[in-house]
Design a protein around this motif. Structure first.
Motif, PDB file in Angstrom:
ATOM      1  N   GLY A   7       0.831  -1.209   0.000  1.00  0.00           N
ATOM      2  CA  GLY A   7       0.000   0.000   0.000  1.00  0.00           C
ATOM      3  C   GLY A   7       0.862   1.255   0.000  1.00  0.00           C
ATOM      4  N   PHE A  11      -1.981   7.030   0.611  1.00  0.00           N
ATOM      5  CA  PHE A  11      -1.765   8.224   1.440  1.00  0.00           C
ATOM      6  C   PHE A  11      -0.719   7.953   2.524  1.00  0.00           C
ATOM      7  CE2 PHE A  11      -3.936  10.120   5.399  1.00  0.00           C
ATOM      8  CZ  PHE A  11      -3.103  11.218   5.434  1.00  0.00           C
ATOM      9  N   ILE A  30       4.974  -2.056  -2.620  1.00  0.00           N
ATOM     10  CA  ILE A  30       4.093  -2.935  -3.404  1.00  0.00           C
ATOM     11  C   ILE A  30       2.690  -2.353  -3.365  1.00  0.00           C
ATOM     12  CG2 ILE A  30       3.241  -5.283  -3.723  1.00  0.00           C
ATOM     13  CD1 ILE A  30       5.480  -6.318  -1.987  1.00  0.00           C
ATOM     14  N   THR A  35      -6.656   2.010  -4.891  1.00  0.00           N
ATOM     15  CA  THR A  35      -7.092   3.300  -4.322  1.00  0.00           C
ATOM     16  C   THR A  35      -5.924   4.278  -4.205  1.00  0.00           C
ATOM     17  OG1 THR A  35      -6.792   2.507  -2.050  1.00  0.00           O
ATOM     18  CG2 THR A  35      -9.007   2.302  -2.988  1.00  0.00           C
ATOM     19  N   ASP A  55      -0.853  -7.130  -6.887  1.00  0.00           N
ATOM     20  CA  ASP A  55      -1.991  -7.314  -5.974  1.00  0.00           C
ATOM     21  C   ASP A  55      -1.564  -8.328  -4.916  1.00  0.00           C
ATOM     22  OD1 ASP A  55      -4.263  -8.185  -4.672  1.00  0.00           O
ATOM     23  OD2 ASP A  55      -5.492  -8.263  -6.488  1.00  0.00           O
ATOM     24  N   ILE A  56      -1.463  -7.890  -3.666  1.00  0.00           N
ATOM     25  CA  ILE A  56      -0.901  -8.775  -2.637  1.00  0.00           C
ATOM     26  C   ILE A  56      -1.859  -9.877  -2.185  1.00  0.00           C
ATOM     27  CG2 ILE A  56       0.859  -7.197  -1.732  1.00  0.00           C
ATOM     28  CD1 ILE A  56      -1.320  -7.037   0.700  1.00  0.00           C
ATOM     29  N   LEU A  72       0.312  -2.174   4.848  1.00  0.00           N
ATOM     30  CA  LEU A  72      -0.704  -1.111   4.907  1.00  0.00           C
ATOM     31  C   LEU A  72      -1.771  -1.252   3.825  1.00  0.00           C
ATOM     32  CD1 LEU A  72       1.632   0.154   6.635  1.00  0.00           C
ATOM     33  CD2 LEU A  72       0.912   2.373   5.795  1.00  0.00           C
ATOM     34  N   VAL A  91      -8.068  -8.454   0.793  1.00  0.00           N
ATOM     35  CA  VAL A  91      -6.739  -7.939   1.151  1.00  0.00           C
ATOM     36  C   VAL A  91      -6.500  -8.077   2.655  1.00  0.00           C
ATOM     37  CG1 VAL A  91      -7.244  -5.449   1.424  1.00  0.00           C
ATOM     38  CG2 VAL A  91      -5.030  -6.169   0.553  1.00  0.00           C
ATOM     39  N   SER A 114      -3.875  -1.882  11.415  1.00  0.00           N
ATOM     40  CA  SER A 114      -5.258  -2.113  11.794  1.00  0.00           C
ATOM     41  C   SER A 114      -5.908  -0.734  11.996  1.00  0.00           C
ATOM     42  CB  SER A 114      -5.324  -2.979  13.049  1.00  0.00           C
ATOM     43  OG  SER A 114      -6.678  -3.271  13.359  1.00  0.00           O
ATOM     44  N   ILE A 171      -4.841   2.373  13.917  1.00  0.00           N
ATOM     45  CA  ILE A 171      -4.750   3.763  13.463  1.00  0.00           C
ATOM     46  C   ILE A 171      -6.113   4.443  13.599  1.00  0.00           C
ATOM     47  CG2 ILE A 171      -4.245   5.228  11.462  1.00  0.00           C
ATOM     48  CD1 ILE A 171      -2.535   2.888  10.361  1.00  0.00           C
ATOM     49  N   PHE A 172      -6.107   5.632  14.191  1.00  0.00           N
ATOM     50  CA  PHE A 172      -7.321   6.460  14.273  1.00  0.00           C
ATOM     51  C   PHE A 172      -7.245   7.523  13.164  1.00  0.00           C
ATOM     52  CE2 PHE A 172      -9.605   5.515  18.333  1.00  0.00           C
ATOM     53  CZ  PHE A 172      -8.837   4.429  18.718  1.00  0.00           C
ATOM     54  N   ARG A 185     -13.566  10.817   2.907  1.00  0.00           N
ATOM     55  CA  ARG A 185     -13.328  11.004   4.339  1.00  0.00           C
ATOM     56  C   ARG A 185     -13.592  12.466   4.694  1.00  0.00           C
ATOM     57  NH1 ARG A 185      -8.071   7.004   5.100  1.00  0.00           N
ATOM     58  NH2 ARG A 185      -7.654   7.452   2.925  1.00  0.00           N
TER      59      ARG A 185
HETATM   60  N1  NAD Z   1      -5.852   7.090   6.949  1.00  0.00           N
HETATM   61  C1  NAD Z   1      -6.509   6.717   8.030  1.00  0.00           C
HETATM   62  O1  NAD Z   1      -7.100   7.556   8.714  1.00  0.00           O
HETATM   63  C2  NAD Z   1      -6.510   5.270   8.476  1.00  0.00           C
HETATM   64  C3  NAD Z   1      -7.192   4.964   9.665  1.00  0.00           C
HETATM   65  C4  NAD Z   1      -7.196   3.647  10.090  1.00  0.00           C
HETATM   66  C5  NAD Z   1      -6.512   2.666   9.371  1.00  0.00           C
HETATM   67  N2  NAD Z   1      -5.856   3.006   8.227  1.00  0.00           N
HETATM   68  C6  NAD Z   1      -5.175   1.923   7.494  1.00  0.00           C
HETATM   69  O2  NAD Z   1      -3.945   2.372   6.974  1.00  0.00           O
HETATM   70  C7  NAD Z   1      -3.694   1.779   5.700  1.00  0.00           C
HETATM   71  C8  NAD Z   1      -3.423   2.850   4.670  1.00  0.00           C
HETATM   72  O3  NAD Z   1      -4.564   3.699   4.549  1.00  0.00           O
HETATM   73  P1  NAD Z   1      -4.560   4.995   3.627  1.00  0.00           P
HETATM   74  O4  NAD Z   1      -5.372   6.015   4.328  1.00  0.00           O
HETATM   75  O5  NAD Z   1      -3.175   5.324   3.223  1.00  0.00           O
HETATM   76  O6  NAD Z   1      -5.414   4.488   2.382  1.00  0.00           O
HETATM   77  P2  NAD Z   1      -5.069   4.532   0.819  1.00  0.00           P
HETATM   78  O7  NAD Z   1      -6.275   4.015   0.111  1.00  0.00           O
HETATM   79  O8  NAD Z   1      -4.554   5.863   0.441  1.00  0.00           O
HETATM   80  O9  NAD Z   1      -3.874   3.494   0.712  1.00  0.00           O
HETATM   81  C9  NAD Z   1      -4.063   2.111   0.646  1.00  0.00           C
HETATM   82  C10 NAD Z   1      -3.164   1.584  -0.448  1.00  0.00           C
HETATM   83  O10 NAD Z   1      -3.308   0.140  -0.527  1.00  0.00           O
HETATM   84  C11 NAD Z   1      -3.309  -0.220  -1.890  1.00  0.00           C
HETATM   85  N3  NAD Z   1      -3.946  -1.540  -2.011  1.00  0.00           N
HETATM   86  C12 NAD Z   1      -5.216  -1.870  -1.657  1.00  0.00           C
HETATM   87  N4  NAD Z   1      -5.453  -3.170  -1.917  1.00  0.00           N
HETATM   88  C13 NAD Z   1      -4.294  -3.681  -2.423  1.00  0.00           C
HETATM   89  C14 NAD Z   1      -3.895  -4.966  -2.869  1.00  0.00           C
HETATM   90  N5  NAD Z   1      -4.740  -6.005  -2.885  1.00  0.00           N
HETATM   91  N6  NAD Z   1      -2.623  -5.147  -3.313  1.00  0.00           N
HETATM   92  C15 NAD Z   1      -1.756  -4.097  -3.310  1.00  0.00           C
HETATM   93  N7  NAD Z   1      -2.066  -2.853  -2.914  1.00  0.00           N
HETATM   94  C16 NAD Z   1      -3.331  -2.645  -2.466  1.00  0.00           C
HETATM   95  C17 NAD Z   1      -4.073   0.903  -2.567  1.00  0.00           C
HETATM   96  O11 NAD Z   1      -3.865   0.982  -3.970  1.00  0.00           O
HETATM   97  C18 NAD Z   1      -3.550   2.128  -1.837  1.00  0.00           C
HETATM   98  O12 NAD Z   1      -2.403   2.664  -2.460  1.00  0.00           O
HETATM   99  C19 NAD Z   1      -4.921   0.925   5.384  1.00  0.00           C
HETATM  100  O13 NAD Z   1      -4.643  -0.410   5.744  1.00  0.00           O
HETATM  101  C20 NAD Z   1      -5.987   1.484   6.278  1.00  0.00           C
HETATM  102  O14 NAD Z   1      -6.956   0.528   6.601  1.00  0.00           O
HETATM  103  C21 NAD Z   1      -5.860   4.282   7.763  1.00  0.00           C
END
Ligand code: NAD
Length: 311
Positions: A7, A11, A30, A35, A55-56, A72, A91, A114, A171-172, A185
């Motif tokens: 991931g 973000f 990776i 998204t 795709d993991i 992530l 995933v 998480s 993560i919050f 969001r």
């Molecule tokens: N941002 C927050 O506030 C928040 C809060 C709680 C948990 N999280 C966790 O943190 C992690 C990152 O969140 P984020 O906000 O950066 O979201 P995001 O959508 O920006 O990033 C997630 C990344 O994972 C990639 N991805 C998804 N499925 C995949 C797969 N099967 N194989 C490879 N890549 C894959 C997406 O392309 C994306 O780049 C997530 O696991 C999310 O659940 C985030």
């Protein structure tokens, strides 16, 4: 040190790649870009950085040593996981299973991202790590909450049964540059509506609370947790709680927008309160957030303004 970030084009993942490179790690990012966006890592110009589009939920093999896996990858915003329910479950389940298998083979340390959503619509506020949560497994949000609960369960099973060195960060709500403008969001929603002078849509009466952590604080917490020897889940988030209505008003003030507030129906199973108990992070990691909301929002606003033509 060689680290994998799944991931990594998302973000949070892209900010983590930046930090790891700064700390001298070789980084393998990776991501299947479901998204995420390659733009988030386009600025990285380093021989220590590799991007693999993969795709993991499908297995992946490496010849070389791997020291750390930061897992992530997952759709993370309600708009995304409601549109991608099966991918989200896959995933969390298969993706985490594949990364645990890789960690086992490489004797690498694995951290999973998480979420506070494991607490569901909590009946305890603030939420300590010992709280088991109040999740509706068959509601629309259940795809995300249960994927993450499963990911925690399989991670602990590998830790206990195979002796894998694991970490779990809950993560919050986190915000900052590189969030997608349309990811649904609350922070990007409100900022974009305010910048465009559109109505700001508040779900319900806006009395539900959230607490917002700036991305650099969160990434620092993740790194500290990975480098610690603590294997139980740790909350990372900002405990400064506010109502969604108060938050909408701060956005109007900071942007100087003329937007009006309008109310829409609350989504199903929307949590009424959300605030991390960060005693454990303070005690074990010596971590607490440093960036105040106003500073974080100004940085985020600057990013959204600079990206306006592209977003
Ligand atoms: N941002 C927050 O506030 C928040 C809060 C709680 C948990 N999280 C966790 O943190 C992690 C990152 O969140 P984020 O906000 O950066 O979201 P995001 O959508 O920006 O990033 C997630 C990344 O994972 C990639 N991805 C998804 N499925 C995949 C797969 N099967 N194989 C490879 N890549 C894959 C997406 O392309 C994306 O780049 C997530 O696991 C999310 O659940 C985030």
């Amino acid at each position: 040190m060689r680290s994998i970030v799944t991931g990594g084009a998302g973000f949070l993942g892209s900010h983590l790649c930046d930090l790891l490179l700064e700390k001298g790690h070789d980084v393998i990012c990776i991501d299947n870009l479901v998204t995420g966006n390659a733009r988030n890592i386009a600025h990285i110009n380093s021989d220590s950085f590799t991007y693999l589009k993969h795709d993991i939920t499908r297995p992946i093999y490496f010849g070389d040593k791997i020291d750390y896996i930061f897992h992530l990858a997952s759709p993370a915003s309600p708009v995304d996981y409601l549109e991608l329910p099966i991918q989200t479950l896959k995933v969390g389940a298969l993706g985490t299973y594949n990364m645990l298998g890789l960690a086992k083979e490489k004797r690498a340390r694995l951290l999973i991202a998480s979420t506070s959503e494991v607490y569901g619509d909590p009946q305890v506020n603030p939420q300590p790590e010992t709280y088991w949560g109040n999740v509706n497994p068959i509601g629309p949000r259940g795809v995300y909450d249960e994927a993450k609960r499963y990911a925690e369960a399989i991670t602990m099973a590998y830790h206990r049964y195979h002796g894998i060195d694991t970490r779990i960060v809950r993560i919050f709500n986190t915000y900052g540059p590189r969030m997608r403008a349309n990811d649904g969001r609350v922070v990007p929603n409100f900022i974009n509506q305010a910048l465009k002078g559109e109505d700001i849509t508040v779900y319900g009466d806006g009395s539900q609370t959230r607490s917002f952590c700036y991305v650099s604080d969160l990434i620092d917490g993740i790194y500290r947790l990975m480098m610690s020897d603590f294997t139980d889940p740790v909350n990372i988030g900002n405990p400064a709680e506010m109502t969604v209505l108060e938050f909408a008003r701060s956005i109007i003030e900071i942007t100087g927008s003329k937007s009006k507030l309008v109310h829409r129906d609350l989504p199903v199973d929307d949590p009424k309160v959300r605030r991390p108990d960060i005693s454990k992070a303070k005690e074990i990691l010596g971590w607490e957030p440093k960036i105040a909301l106003e500073e974080g929002l100004r940085n985020t606003l600057e990013y959204f303004m600079s990206m306006r033509s592209e977003l």
